[in-house]
Write a protein that holds these residues in place. Structure first.
Motif, PDB file in Angstrom:
ATOM      1  N   UNK A 206       0.814  -1.204   0.000  1.00 55.55           N
ATOM      2  CA  UNK A 206       0.000   0.000   0.000  1.00 55.55           C
ATOM      3  C   UNK A 206       0.847   1.252   0.000  1.00 55.55           C
ATOM      4  N   UNK A 207       0.201   2.428  -0.041  1.00 59.64           N
ATOM      5  CA  UNK A 207       0.932   3.690  -0.071  1.00 59.64           C
ATOM      6  C   UNK A 207       1.722   3.935   1.212  1.00 59.64           C
ATOM      7  N   UNK A 208       2.892   4.542   1.065  1.00 56.98           N
ATOM      8  CA  UNK A 208       3.807   4.792   2.184  1.00 56.98           C
ATOM      9  C   UNK A 208       4.035   6.300   2.265  1.00 56.98           C
ATOM     10  N   UNK A 209       3.772   6.875   3.430  1.00 53.62           N
ATOM     11  CA  UNK A 209       4.048   8.299   3.636  1.00 53.62           C
ATOM     12  C   UNK A 209       5.462   8.451   4.170  1.00 53.62           C
ATOM     13  N   UNK A 210       6.258   9.300   3.499  1.00 54.95           N
ATOM     14  CA  UNK A 210       7.643   9.521   3.895  1.00 54.95           C
ATOM     15  C   UNK A 210       7.801  10.988   4.286  1.00 54.95           C
ATOM     16  N   UNK A 211       8.061  11.295   5.572  1.00 56.63           N
ATOM     17  CA  UNK A 211       8.270  12.695   5.964  1.00 56.63           C
ATOM     18  C   UNK A 211       9.491  13.295   5.269  1.00 56.63           C
TER      19      UNK A 211
END
Length: 361
Positions: A206-211
């Motif tokens: 699934x989608x991965x949020x990367x700061x």
């Protein structure tokens, strides 16, 4: 392809200014390199690159030759590109004059321009129907960018750039360097690796949020691309901050299989609703092949249902726009846990219907 579309695809990070007295809706052809005092073959509509040309007199001679032979545009770097005499001569000749950013290497500019022109020729020849060819990937990048309203790159497992979307002016310095070098800079990759991003790409679907892990960069939303258990690459979108589940759903795949022989009926559909609240919304759907390309299907139907209120199915009138499907200005009357149902038809006799949850605030 028009000069306007070319400029939009490459973006202001590479082509930063244009003097076009007759507008940018002019067709352009091949890329032609013209070095100082060197001969070159030119056909009407070609893009002429004044490589390593900084002298005013040389620029004026080249400009005159381009105008006489109906070039599509002349691309120069400063100081020649912003020289008042050169700009005035271009305006008088009716020849579009485009400024190339100083940090852009000429070899990289040639590569980017030809990649964009090649992507258009792939689209015109219909090769977007199957597979992940170059034209597919540029079309996919543009479609995803339109769906989530963010600049996108598509990268292989070694962080090489395979394609990128328009809207790159919303990016950051790392994205500019990535597009110019056709590879993610080593220092940026090292930070991603230390923060476990590549491990998650290998493990997650699934989608991965990367700061923002590097100073001067913006956050990313990353979607791994897997096939048969292997990592083929990833899709990277630059976002302003944490992404709501509804917008991240533009990367969330709904698998389908219409039963066509040899796996030709398999694929995935990404659906997003924006702003995903009651009232007027826009819905976008992107159909992809299993290997990540844009899937061309003859028909896509979408309905929305709110089981808690016994409402629906409500049909959503979809319109095909380039590589994706869209519906604008449709009304969602209530908040709640909706269901979105997608019917994909791949032939006269083969179709599949799948359903996924959709939260409306």
């Amino acid at each position: 392809m028009s000069l306007q579309r070319l400029l939009g695809s490459v973006g202001p990070a590479v082509l930063s200014g244009v003097c076009a007295p007759r507008g940018t809706a002019v067709p352009v052809g091949d890329v032609v390199i013209a070095e100082p005092d060197g001969g070159f073959d030119l056909r009407p509509g070609d893009l002429v690159l004044g490589v390593n040309l900084t002298d005013r007199a040389q620029a004026l001679r080249l400009l005159s030759a381009c105008a006489e032979r109906s070039a599509g545009a002349l691309l120069l770097k400063a100081p020649a590109a912003v020289d008042e005499s050169v700009v005035t001569a271009a305006s008088a000749a009716g020849l579009p004059l485009v400024q190339v950013e100083q940090q852009a290497g000429w070899a990289q500019v040639v590569s980017l321009l030809r990649a964009v022109l090649d992507s258009e020729s792939h689209a015109d020849s219909g090769t977007r129907a199957v597979g992940a060819e170059a034209g597919d990937l540029f079309g996919l990048a543009d479609a995803i960018a339109a769906v989530i309203d963010a600049p996108v790159t598509i990268e292989d497992r070694s962080s090489r750039v395979l394609a990128y979307s328009a809207r790159q002016e919303r990016g950051d310095e790392a994205r500019v360097a990535t597009i110019m070098g056709r590879h993610v800079p080593d220092d940026v990759n090292a930070h991603f690796r230390r923060h476990g991003v590549f491990h998650r790409i290998a493990q997650d679907t699934g989608p991965i949020y990367v700061p923002a892990v590097v100073e001067g960069t913006k956050p990313r939303l990353v979607m791994p691309v897997h096939a048969g258990g292997d990592v083929l690459g990833s899709i990277w979108a630059i976002v302003p901050g944490p992404v709501a589940a509804e917008r991240a759903a533009a990367f969330a795949d709904i698998p389908f299989d219409t039963g066509a022989p040899k796996g030709r009926g398999k694929g995935k559909v990404a659906v997003t609703v924006d702003p995903a609240t009651t009232g007027t919304n826009a819905l976008n759907a992107l159909v992809r092949t299993p290997d990540g390309g844009v899937a061309v299907v003859p028909e896509l139907k979408v309905t929305l249902t709110l089981p808690g209120k016994g409402l629906g199915p409500l049909p959503v009138k979809m319109k095909k726009i380039g590589g994706y499907w869209a519906a604008e200005d449709f009304e969602i009357p209530f908040p709640g846990k909706w269901k979105v149902t997608v019917t994909v038809r791949t032939s006269d006799t083969e179709q599949d219907t799948e359903t996924a949850p959709l939260e409306i605030g």
